[in-house]
Scaffold this motif. Structure first.
Motif, mmCIF file in Angstrom:
data_model
loop_
_atom_site.group_PDB
_atom_site.id
_atom_site.type_symbol
_atom_site.label_atom_id
_atom_site.label_comp_id
_atom_site.label_asym_id
_atom_site.label_seq_id
_atom_site.Cartn_x
_atom_site.Cartn_y
_atom_site.Cartn_z
ATOM 1 N N LEU A 1 0.828 -1.207 0.000
ATOM 2 C CA LEU A 1 0.000 0.000 0.000
ATOM 3 C C LEU A 1 0.863 1.258 0.000
ATOM 4 C CD1 LEU A 1 -2.851 -1.036 2.457
ATOM 5 C CD2 LEU A 1 -3.038 -0.659 -0.004
ATOM 6 N N THR A 2 1.963 1.236 0.734
ATOM 7 C CA THR A 2 2.853 2.386 0.762
ATOM 8 C C THR A 2 3.430 2.651 -0.617
ATOM 9 O OG1 THR A 2 3.404 1.901 3.058
ATOM 10 C CG2 THR A 2 4.902 3.345 1.877
ATOM 11 N N CYS A 3 3.812 1.586 -1.312
ATOM 12 C CA CYS A 3 4.353 1.752 -2.666
ATOM 13 C C CYS A 3 3.302 2.265 -3.641
ATOM 14 C CB CYS A 3 4.911 0.429 -3.177
ATOM 15 S SG CYS A 3 6.434 -0.068 -2.386
ATOM 16 N N LEU A 4 2.083 1.787 -3.489
ATOM 17 C CA LEU A 4 1.024 2.176 -4.421
ATOM 18 C C LEU A 4 0.538 3.602 -4.191
ATOM 19 C CD1 LEU A 4 -1.139 -1.069 -4.526
ATOM 20 C CD2 LEU A 4 0.397 -0.214 -6.286
ATOM 21 N N PHE A 5 0.524 4.020 -2.934
ATOM 22 C CA PHE A 5 -0.051 5.322 -2.615
ATOM 23 C C PHE A 5 0.986 6.252 -2.005
ATOM 24 C CE2 PHE A 5 -3.580 2.276 -2.305
ATOM 25 C CZ PHE A 5 -4.369 2.779 -3.328
ATOM 26 N N THR A 6 2.075 6.462 -2.731
ATOM 27 C CA THR A 6 3.106 7.381 -2.256
ATOM 28 C C THR A 6 2.666 8.807 -2.528
ATOM 29 O OG1 THR A 6 4.238 7.285 -4.377
ATOM 30 C CG2 THR A 6 4.951 5.713 -2.672
ATOM 31 N N ASN A 7 3.345 9.718 -1.881
ATOM 32 C CA ASN A 7 3.014 11.136 -2.047
ATOM 33 C C ASN A 7 3.711 11.740 -3.256
ATOM 34 O OD1 ASN A 7 1.365 11.145 0.187
ATOM 35 N ND2 ASN A 7 3.028 11.671 1.580
ATOM 36 N N ASP A 8 4.428 10.923 -4.000
ATOM 37 C CA ASP A 8 5.108 11.421 -5.198
ATOM 38 C C ASP A 8 4.082 11.877 -6.225
ATOM 39 O OD1 ASP A 8 7.428 10.669 -3.993
ATOM 40 O OD2 ASP A 8 7.636 8.807 -5.118
ATOM 41 N N SER A 9 4.537 12.778 -7.071
ATOM 42 C CA SER A 9 3.638 13.220 -8.129
ATOM 43 C C SER A 9 3.421 12.072 -9.093
ATOM 44 C CB SER A 9 4.238 14.425 -8.864
ATOM 45 O OG SER A 9 5.477 14.064 -9.424
ATOM 46 N N PRO A 10 2.265 12.001 -9.700
ATOM 47 C CA PRO A 10 1.986 10.902 -10.631
ATOM 48 C C PRO A 10 2.841 11.016 -11.889
ATOM 49 C CG PRO A 10 0.211 12.496 -10.653
ATOM 50 C CD PRO A 10 1.158 12.921 -9.572
ATOM 51 N N TYR A 11 2.868 9.956 -12.604
ATOM 52 C CA TYR A 11 3.596 9.898 -13.869
ATOM 53 C C TYR A 11 3.088 11.002 -14.801
ATOM 54 C CZ TYR A 11 5.264 7.985 -18.291
ATOM 55 O OH TYR A 11 5.876 7.815 -19.501
ATOM 56 N N PRO A 12 3.997 11.780 -15.386
ATOM 57 C CA PRO A 12 3.546 12.848 -16.297
ATOM 58 C C PRO A 12 3.016 12.259 -17.597
ATOM 59 C CG PRO A 12 5.934 12.752 -16.231
ATOM 60 C CD PRO A 12 5.430 11.766 -15.216
ATOM 61 N N TRP A 13 1.804 12.612 -17.915
ATOM 62 C CA TRP A 13 1.171 12.045 -19.098
ATOM 63 C C TRP A 13 1.704 12.642 -20.392
ATOM 64 C CZ3 TRP A 13 -1.190 7.690 -18.618
ATOM 65 C CH2 TRP A 13 -1.722 7.341 -17.371
ATOM 66 N N ASN A 14 2.209 13.835 -20.309
ATOM 67 C CA ASN A 14 2.755 14.471 -21.508
ATOM 68 C C ASN A 14 4.275 14.530 -21.369
ATOM 69 O OD1 ASN A 14 3.418 15.959 -23.711
ATOM 70 N ND2 ASN A 14 2.127 17.731 -23.214
ATOM 71 N N PRO A 15 5.017 13.678 -22.064
ATOM 72 C CA PRO A 15 6.471 13.638 -21.901
ATOM 73 C C PRO A 15 7.194 14.857 -22.469
ATOM 74 C CG PRO A 15 5.760 12.023 -23.529
ATOM 75 C CD PRO A 15 4.527 12.641 -22.955
ATOM 76 N N ASP A 16 6.501 15.757 -23.151
ATOM 77 C CA ASP A 16 7.143 16.930 -23.741
ATOM 78 C C ASP A 16 7.232 18.102 -22.768
ATOM 79 O OD1 ASP A 16 7.462 15.589 -26.127
ATOM 80 O OD2 ASP A 16 5.488 16.203 -26.878
ATOM 81 N N THR A 17 6.617 18.021 -21.608
ATOM 82 C CA THR A 17 6.638 19.144 -20.667
ATOM 83 C C THR A 17 7.947 19.176 -19.892
ATOM 84 O OG1 THR A 17 5.639 17.882 -18.884
ATOM 85 C CG2 THR A 17 4.129 19.026 -20.378
ATOM 86 N N VAL A 18 8.241 20.326 -19.295
ATOM 87 C CA VAL A 18 9.461 20.504 -18.512
ATOM 88 C C VAL A 18 9.411 19.619 -17.257
ATOM 89 C CG1 VAL A 18 10.821 22.195 -17.205
ATOM 90 C CG2 VAL A 18 9.743 22.856 -19.360
ATOM 91 N N GLU A 19 8.234 19.528 -16.651
ATOM 92 C CA GLU A 19 8.085 18.697 -15.446
ATOM 93 C C GLU A 19 8.386 17.225 -15.753
ATOM 94 O OE1 GLU A 19 5.292 20.530 -16.549
ATOM 95 O OE2 GLU A 19 5.740 22.278 -15.315
ATOM 96 N N ALA A 20 8.052 16.800 -16.958
ATOM 97 C CA ALA A 20 8.285 15.409 -17.346
ATOM 98 C C ALA A 20 9.775 15.099 -17.392
ATOM 99 C CB ALA A 20 7.645 15.121 -18.696
ATOM 100 N N GLU A 21 10.576 16.042 -17.928
ATOM 101 C CA GLU A 21 12.026 15.827 -18.003
ATOM 102 C C GLU A 21 12.619 15.661 -16.603
ATOM 103 O OE1 GLU A 21 15.621 15.053 -19.616
ATOM 104 O OE2 GLU A 21 13.749 15.287 -20.724
ATOM 105 N N ALA A 22 12.188 16.488 -15.666
ATOM 106 C CA ALA A 22 12.674 16.386 -14.284
ATOM 107 C C ALA A 22 12.238 15.059 -13.664
ATOM 108 C CB ALA A 22 12.148 17.561 -13.458
ATOM 109 N N TYR A 23 11.027 14.659 -13.947
ATOM 110 C CA TYR A 23 10.513 13.386 -13.422
ATOM 111 C C TYR A 23 11.342 12.206 -13.932
ATOM 112 C CZ TYR A 23 7.410 9.397 -12.723
ATOM 113 O OH TYR A 23 6.905 8.172 -12.363
#
Length: 197
Positions: free
Chosen positions: A17-39
């Motif tokens: 459950l801890t692995c499934l519901f971490t507080n990390d941001s979800p996977y970026p759906w658009n890989p072209d964004t700046v946030e996606a590169e950092a992720y």
């Protein structure tokens, strides 16, 4: 009494459950964004932690993990099979307790020196507190010695002892016999699994 297997199961569920519901941001759906590169850079850095281990260390640790998991899987599959097979004949709580005692006892070295009748009585006496040990011994003898050749007579097709009658409709003697038959079958399955692994 604290059951270590139960605690391990709870810990495993908690870890999942801890692995499934971490507080990390979800996977970026658009890989072209700046946030996606950092992720993606962060994820690659996390994977590089495995680079600190040699292949031999990884192989050894994975083998240790597998050795720890195999008994848990076999117990879980055994419980599932028994619940499916005997759910109508015996309450789930009793069946789970019976399987826990049978599993725990087969791992003890002193258990192997007991006769099969003594093993059966030991496993069911807490489930049937109204029965004396001597009476259980008398009831256990036919199941211990009639099934000596490894054949669990009547268990495959459903015998008169383990029939389709509801637990509450059985007499005390029939309940005791049902517990003994299921225990005999459980001991056979557990020992067979231990020999195969």
């Amino acid at each position: 009494m604290i059951n270590n297997d139960h605690n391990r199961e709870i810990q495993a569920e908690w870890d999942l459950l801890t692995c499934l519901f971490t507080n990390d941001s979800p996977y970026p759906w658009n890989p072209d964004t700046v946030e996606a590169e950092a992720y993606f850079l962060e994820q690659e850095a996390a994977v590089s932690l495995l680079d600190g281990f040699t292949e031999a260390e990884l192989a050894e640790r994975s083998q240790q993990f597998i050795c720890q998991m195999n008994p848990l899987w076999s117990v879980t599959s055994l419980k599932t099979g028994f619940l499916q097979r005997f759910a109508e004949q015996i309450p789930d709580e009793l069946l789970n307790r019976l399987l826990e005692v049978a599993t725990r006892i087969t791992q003890q070295v002193s258990f192997q020196s007991l006769s099969l009748a003594d093993q059966l009585v030991y496993c069911v006496q807490d489930l049937l507190p109204q029965w004396s040990e001597e009476d259980l011994q008398v009831l256990a003898r036919p199941f211990a010695y009639a099934m000596r050749g490894g054949e669990l007579e009547g268990m495959e097709g459903g015998s008169a002892i383990v029939g389709s009658v509801c637990w509450s409709e059985l007499s005390e003697i029939e309940q005791a016999r049902t517990c003994l038959v299921i225990t005999r079958y459980a001991l056979s399955e557990i020992l067979s699994d231990q020999e195969n692994s």
